[in-house]
Design a protein around this motif. Structure first.
Motif, short mmCIF file in Angstrom:
data_model
loop_
_atom_site.label_atom_id
_atom_site.label_comp_id
_atom_site.label_asym_id
_atom_site.label_seq_id
_atom_site.Cartn_x
_atom_site.Cartn_y
_atom_site.Cartn_z
N ASP A 165 0.82 -1.21 0.00
CA ASP A 165 0.00 0.00 0.00
C ASP A 165 0.85 1.26 0.00
O ASP A 165 0.44 2.28 -0.56
N VAL A 210 0.90 -3.92 -6.48
CA VAL A 210 -0.43 -4.28 -5.97
C VAL A 210 -0.50 -3.98 -4.48
O VAL A 210 0.52 -3.91 -3.80
N ASP A 225 -1.72 -4.56 -0.37
CA ASP A 225 -1.63 -5.68 0.58
C ASP A 225 -2.99 -6.38 0.69
O ASP A 225 -3.63 -6.38 1.74
N ASP A 278 0.22 -6.74 8.60
CA ASP A 278 0.05 -6.34 7.20
C ASP A 278 1.01 -7.08 6.28
O ASP A 278 1.02 -6.82 5.06
N ASP A 279 1.81 -7.97 6.82
CA ASP A 279 2.75 -8.74 6.00
C ASP A 279 2.10 -10.06 5.59
O ASP A 279 2.13 -11.04 6.34
#
Lengths: 260, 260
Positions: A16, A48, A50, A80-81
């Motif tokens: 993001d 792209v 996340d 967020d990974d």
């Protein structure tokens, strides 16, 4: 001319922070520059967010389209990974904490007496059947799944990971690149003759890029950067000479970049 | 919470020079930063080579996927500038030199007594039914075809074209972004609590990005940059405060970015 072997790569930037404009990506350029001398040409790049479905779709499209895919971003310890899980899903593989990856992380953190928290253990989640990629900066490894190389988003870590995988890549014929700069030359002046030169030399790809460089406040140096690329060194040299002649004939001083 | 209107954009960077690594792209970031205050969020970006079929496919995929598409590159006078023809093909429209575009170019070149060569006329080739986009730097216009905005690759020209089209874009609810930096904070220390905070606040998107800045040779400042984004200003403020508290509890000094 000798046989040439074309090897292609696609780059998938995940995050993001690049799409929002907060972070200026540096990885596409560094990956492309790393691969070029190996004879591997980047044919497409995508960025792209996340979002798992977006990552899965991009990975599956690109791994079918290019010989190699290089992803960056989303392999850290935070919520967020989601890259590792997304890669596993793209390949239809299971994913879990793997002993070899965990051992690397534990050894790394042990050096600084840093505890391996549950979230740090997440970085040992590796899709089934993948091989690890060394991370010389922060320990937690990347991984290779088929023709897809999953690397970190931090440029220094990504760079270290590229060094580790170079020997796994089967390169192709190197595309050589040379260029001529003409200060004050405008594209429109040379366009027609350049087009003829391109037609006469189908095995050399000629590109023309105007530049506007602010030398100091209010003072702009403009000109045209003419770039030729080919796997055929002699054809490339002929085209570069011809371009330099065209620039000269138009009354500008051609600046030929040293051979690369 | 008030109604929100989500408006999306995709960015298509066209050009071999970005894929080869010769040129560092600046346009994705500048377009994303330009659109954010209008309430338009970039959801995907692609970089494709100067190959018509690749451009056509990307344009058609992206214009179906996002509310707006912004392309950069390939609209100059040279043989490698094939974007206009590719856009026409993507829309199934005819393309030819258009009087209004040619008049702009002639007027521009007339100022400097520069001849409008055949190749410069190529820059007046505009897909049927498109409206023009002003180019305040070098004259030759970009164009809008449906929801696709075709702009120049030179960042300064691209910027000028964005200014010209801003009023044509119907914006949405602005996604606000705020952040907290923790020098020396490592992601693994805060990851678990950050994950809980994310679960508790589904209308705020929290991202965590490690940084490694070389302050001087051999001296690296590392830390974690925690970014929160939301259309809800109060929810965002609460999350930012909560993140700052977490950083403080871990023994680091939170640096809260000024409100944006």
């Amino acid at each position: 001319m000798a046989d040439t072997r074309r090897v292609t790569a696609a780059v998938l930037l995940i995050g993001d922070e690049v799409l929002s404009g907060r972070t200026q990506d540096r990885n596409l350029q560094q990956i492309a520059q790393f691969l070029a001398p190996l004879g591997i040409n980047v044919i497409e790049a995508r960025t792209v967010p996340d979002i798992e479905d977006e990552i899965v779709e991009a990975v599956n499209t690109l791994r079918a389209k290019a010989d190699y895919v290089f992803t960056t971003g989303g392999i850290g310890p935070t919520h967020d990974d989601i890259t590792a899980d997304s890669i596993a899903k793209a390949f239809g593989m299971t994913i879990d904490v793997r002993a070899d990856a965990l051992a690397i992380i534990e050894e790394w953190y042990d050096k600084t007496k840093t505890p391996v928290t549950e979230s740090r253990k997440r970085m040992a989640r590796i899709p089934e059947g993948s091989s690890l990629i060394k991370n010389p900066v922060t320990g937690a490894p990347g991984f290779q799944t088929g023709n897809v190389f999953t690397m970190a988003g931090v440029p220094a870590i990504c760079r270290g990971m590229l060094e580790d995988i170079a020997h796994r890549l089967e390169g192709g014929t190197v595309t050589l690149s040379r260029s001529v700069k003409g200060d004050n030359l405008r594209e429109g002046e040379i366009a027609e003759k350049l087009g003829v030169l391109q037609e006469e030399n189908p095995n050399v790809s000629i590109g023309s890029y105007p530049y506007f460089i602010e030398v100091k406040a209010g003072e702009v140096r403009r000109g045209t950067h003419l770039v030729a690329r080919s796997t055929d060194k002699r054809a490339l040299a002929r085209v570069i000479d011809a371009i330099a002649d065209l620039v000269q004939e138009l009354g500008y001083e051609p600046r030929i970049d040293p051979e690369e």
